[in-house]
Motif scaffolding. Sequence first.
Motif, PDB file in Angstrom:
ATOM      1  N   ARG A  42      -0.360 -23.444 -22.548  1.00 44.32           N
ATOM      2  CA  ARG A  42      -0.658 -24.175 -23.784  1.00 44.32           C
ATOM      3  C   ARG A  42       0.171 -23.653 -24.951  1.00 44.32           C
ATOM      4  O   ARG A  42      -0.035 -24.090 -26.094  1.00 44.32           O
ATOM      5  N   SER A  43       1.110 -22.763 -24.717  1.00 47.89           N
ATOM      6  CA  SER A  43       1.800 -22.000 -25.752  1.00 47.89           C
ATOM      7  C   SER A  43       2.139 -22.799 -27.004  1.00 47.89           C
ATOM      8  O   SER A  43       1.586 -22.556 -28.071  1.00 47.89           O
ATOM      9  N   TRP A  44       3.059 -23.744 -26.915  1.00 53.54           N
ATOM     10  CA  TRP A  44       3.475 -24.403 -28.158  1.00 53.54           C
ATOM     11  C   TRP A  44       2.541 -25.529 -28.563  1.00 53.54           C
ATOM     12  O   TRP A  44       2.801 -26.254 -29.520  1.00 53.54           O
ATOM     13  N   MET A  45       1.389 -25.611 -27.863  1.00 55.48           N
ATOM     14  CA  MET A  45       0.296 -26.460 -28.323  1.00 55.48           C
ATOM     15  C   MET A  45      -0.906 -25.610 -28.741  1.00 55.48           C
ATOM     16  O   MET A  45      -1.940 -26.143 -29.136  1.00 55.48           O
ATOM     17  N   GLY A  46      -0.762 -24.280 -28.677  1.00 54.80           N
ATOM     18  CA  GLY A  46      -1.851 -23.374 -29.024  1.00 54.80           C
ATOM     19  C   GLY A  46      -1.843 -23.061 -30.519  1.00 54.80           C
ATOM     20  O   GLY A  46      -0.879 -22.502 -31.036  1.00 54.80           O
ATOM     21  N   PHE A  47      -2.914 -23.400 -31.219  1.00 51.18           N
ATOM     22  CA  PHE A  47      -2.980 -23.242 -32.676  1.00 51.18           C
ATOM     23  C   PHE A  47      -3.674 -21.937 -33.031  1.00 51.18           C
ATOM     24  O   PHE A  47      -4.836 -21.725 -32.680  1.00 51.18           O
ATOM     25  N   ASP A  48      -2.961 -21.047 -33.716  1.00 51.97           N
ATOM     26  CA  ASP A  48      -3.523 -19.770 -34.159  1.00 51.97           C
ATOM     27  C   ASP A  48      -2.834 -19.403 -35.468  1.00 51.97           C
ATOM     28  O   ASP A  48      -1.753 -18.805 -35.483  1.00 51.97           O
ATOM     29  N   ALA A  49      -3.475 -19.778 -36.581  1.00 49.98           N
ATOM     30  CA  ALA A  49      -2.870 -19.545 -37.893  1.00 49.98           C
ATOM     31  C   ALA A  49      -2.646 -18.064 -38.154  1.00 49.98           C
ATOM     32  O   ALA A  49      -1.654 -17.673 -38.781  1.00 49.98           O
ATOM     33  N   GLY A  50      -3.555 -17.231 -37.663  1.00 48.59           N
ATOM     34  CA  GLY A  50      -3.406 -15.791 -37.872  1.00 48.59           C
ATOM     35  C   GLY A  50      -2.166 -15.237 -37.198  1.00 48.59           C
ATOM     36  O   GLY A  50      -1.440 -14.421 -37.779  1.00 48.59           O
ATOM     37  N   PHE A  51      -1.904 -15.678 -35.970  1.00 46.48           N
ATOM     38  CA  PHE A  51      -0.700 -15.217 -35.275  1.00 46.48           C
ATOM     39  C   PHE A  51       0.548 -15.716 -35.992  1.00 46.48           C
ATOM     40  O   PHE A  51       1.537 -14.978 -36.129  1.00 46.48           O
ATOM     41  N   SER A  52       0.520 -16.962 -36.468  1.00 41.43           N
ATOM     42  CA  SER A  52       1.672 -17.480 -37.210  1.00 41.43           C
ATOM     43  C   SER A  52       1.942 -16.651 -38.461  1.00 41.43           C
ATOM     44  O   SER A  52       3.101 -16.386 -38.807  1.00 41.43           O
ATOM     45  N   ARG A  53       0.880 -16.184 -39.108  1.00 44.19           N
ATOM     46  CA  ARG A  53       1.074 -15.365 -40.314  1.00 44.19           C
ATOM     47  C   ARG A  53       1.595 -13.974 -39.964  1.00 44.19           C
ATOM     48  O   ARG A  53       2.333 -13.375 -40.748  1.00 44.19           O
ATOM     49  N   GLN A  54       1.232 -13.478 -38.792  1.00 46.72           N
ATOM     50  CA  GLN A  54       1.832 -12.223 -38.327  1.00 46.72           C
ATOM     51  C   GLN A  54       3.346 -12.369 -38.190  1.00 46.72           C
ATOM     52  O   GLN A  54       4.113 -11.487 -38.599  1.00 46.72           O
ATOM     53  N   LEU A  55       3.772 -13.481 -37.605  1.00 46.80           N
ATOM     54  CA  LEU A  55       5.207 -13.736 -37.478  1.00 46.80           C
ATOM     55  C   LEU A  55       5.844 -13.889 -38.854  1.00 46.80           C
ATOM     56  O   LEU A  55       6.944 -13.380 -39.106  1.00 46.80           O
ATOM     57  N   ALA A  56       5.151 -14.585 -39.749  1.00 47.12           N
ATOM     58  CA  ALA A  56       5.697 -14.819 -41.089  1.00 47.12           C
ATOM     59  C   ALA A  56       5.901 -13.510 -41.843  1.00 47.12           C
ATOM     60  O   ALA A  56       6.866 -13.368 -42.615  1.00 47.12           O
ATOM     61  N   GLN A  57       5.017 -12.544 -41.630  1.00 45.10           N
ATOM     62  CA  GLN A  57       5.157 -11.253 -42.306  1.00 45.10           C
ATOM     63  C   GLN A  57       6.433 -10.536 -41.902  1.00 45.10           C
ATOM     64  O   GLN A  57       6.951  -9.697 -42.647  1.00 45.10           O
ATOM     65  N   ALA A  89       6.357 -15.734 -23.406  1.00 43.03           N
ATOM     66  CA  ALA A  89       5.159 -14.901 -23.483  1.00 43.03           C
ATOM     67  C   ALA A  89       3.879 -15.734 -23.503  1.00 43.03           C
ATOM     68  O   ALA A  89       2.799 -15.219 -23.255  1.00 43.03           O
ATOM     69  N   GLY A  90       4.015 -17.032 -23.814  1.00 36.50           N
ATOM     70  CA  GLY A  90       2.828 -17.876 -23.941  1.00 36.50           C
ATOM     71  C   GLY A  90       2.125 -17.697 -25.264  1.00 36.50           C
ATOM     72  O   GLY A  90       0.916 -17.917 -25.381  1.00 36.50           O
ATOM     73  N   ALA A  91       2.868 -17.330 -26.303  1.00 27.32           N
ATOM     74  CA  ALA A  91       2.270 -17.099 -27.615  1.00 27.32           C
ATOM     75  C   ALA A  91       1.817 -18.420 -28.245  1.00 27.32           C
ATOM     76  O   ALA A  91       2.480 -19.443 -28.093  1.00 27.32           O
ATOM     77  N   PRO A  92       0.686 -18.406 -28.987  1.00 18.80           N
ATOM     78  CA  PRO A  92       0.187 -19.628 -29.628  1.00 18.80           C
ATOM     79  C   PRO A  92       0.932 -19.911 -30.930  1.00 18.80           C
ATOM     80  O   PRO A  92       0.628 -19.348 -31.976  1.00 18.80           O
ATOM     81  N   VAL A  93       1.894 -20.778 -30.884  1.00 21.18           N
ATOM     82  CA  VAL A  93       2.814 -20.964 -32.009  1.00 21.18           C
ATOM     83  C   VAL A  93       2.677 -22.317 -32.697  1.00 21.18           C
ATOM     84  O   VAL A  93       3.433 -22.640 -33.615  1.00 21.18           O
ATOM     85  N   SER A  94       1.691 -23.110 -32.265  1.00 23.24           N
ATOM     86  CA  SER A  94       1.634 -24.496 -32.712  1.00 23.24           C
ATOM     87  C   SER A  94       1.390 -24.643 -34.210  1.00 23.24           C
ATOM     88  O   SER A  94       1.802 -25.638 -34.803  1.00 23.24           O
ATOM     89  N   ALA A  95       0.715 -23.676 -34.830  1.00 27.65           N
ATOM     90  CA  ALA A  95       0.374 -23.816 -36.247  1.00 27.65           C
ATOM     91  C   ALA A  95       1.619 -24.027 -37.108  1.00 27.65           C
ATOM     92  O   ALA A  95       1.681 -24.954 -37.919  1.00 27.65           O
ATOM     93  N   HIS A  96       2.616 -23.187 -36.923  1.00 25.29           N
ATOM     94  CA  HIS A  96       3.811 -23.260 -37.770  1.00 25.29           C
ATOM     95  C   HIS A  96       4.965 -24.030 -37.135  1.00 25.29           C
ATOM     96  O   HIS A  96       6.012 -24.208 -37.756  1.00 25.29           O
TER      97      HIS A  96
END
Length: 385
Positions: A42-57, A89-96
């Motif tokens: 579900r990686s690029w359909m997985g929504f996780d705003a917190g993980f996206s903000r980790q990447l943004a930092q 990695a299957g990271a949840p990246v869908s938010a951003h």
Amino acid sequence: MSELLSAFRLAALTPAAEAFRQEVQAFLQTNFDPPSPARRARSWMGFDAGFSRQLAQRGWVGVTLPRAYGGAELDAFSRYVLVEELLAAGAPVSAHWIADRQSGPLILKFGSEAQRHFYLPRICAAEAFFCIGMSEPNSGSDLASVGSRAERVAGGWRLNGRKLWTTNAQNCQYMIALVRTSGSATDRQKGLSQLIVDLSLPGVTVRPIRDLAGDEHFNEVFFDDVLLADDALIGAEGDGWKQVNAELAFERSGPERIYSSIALLEHWIACLRRGPNAGRHAATLGHFATQLATLRRMSIAVTAKLAAGESPVVEAALVKDIGTGFEQSIAAVIEGLLADDPAADVDDALLATAAYLTQVAPTFSLRGGTREILRGMIARGLGLR
């Protein structure tokens, strides 16, 4: 066909991009616990705003945008590596995902300076998530027939209409919508414009659509006399068709168009290695490996064109068409092989991942443009129509 294939000049990722890969891998090893194969799928359909903000930092959202607007100002090759590692990695990246991939670059290219300074820093901070307002009921991938309409009113625009299959609209703050600002649907490409819609405005209704797998990624969005400010327009009025095609080149060219089923393929290989007949499916694995290697080379060649400032619309359409066929074949072939031996003891995670991808695989050749639309574009690129 030779003319089109010649456009795929052999390209390689830069040394800087490969060095960046090590940095991304180290981050994932420290900050991300690998999920189950079915969740990875579900990686690029997985929504996780917190993980996206980790990447943004770390500056990894809006990586290609200029530093003046909050971006990291890295090249397209570095973004390719980042996307590849996150998907692997299957990271949840869908938010951003959509804002990073296409909304931000679109605003950078066609937006006003005020729009760039307002939206781009918010995208890079993972504070503003965008969805795509293209498809509609009764139009689908035939974008030239959209019926949603924005009319000039005092101080801005009045928007009415509907959008369909809008991924993550229920979680996003903004939509970039392709709408008709003049003429009628019979005018086709003429009279289309793109508007930024604040989804919190009165008159906007978002209705989630549950898919076969039980997820609610897609949405139907209704606009009932939604009042937008004058500066909601991106670019020039009537230039929407040109702009949306440039946007779709970003959407269709990335590695997400070849890696949607990679979690299933990798877990199947792991299961084969644990079994007594590890080499039983060597020919099938070789077939998948050669396809993946070729598609990856083609995708990197498209990335090289993006890095050079080109808009490889036809080349991206070809990669997307072949790539989604490859993704669908992984689920179909592995499911068929499992069914060939119903008495075999099959790993539960493998069954769950195969079941999920079998349910969602039909969407792979719909999202980002159907096969029919893409092949029409390819035919025009070859001068056949």
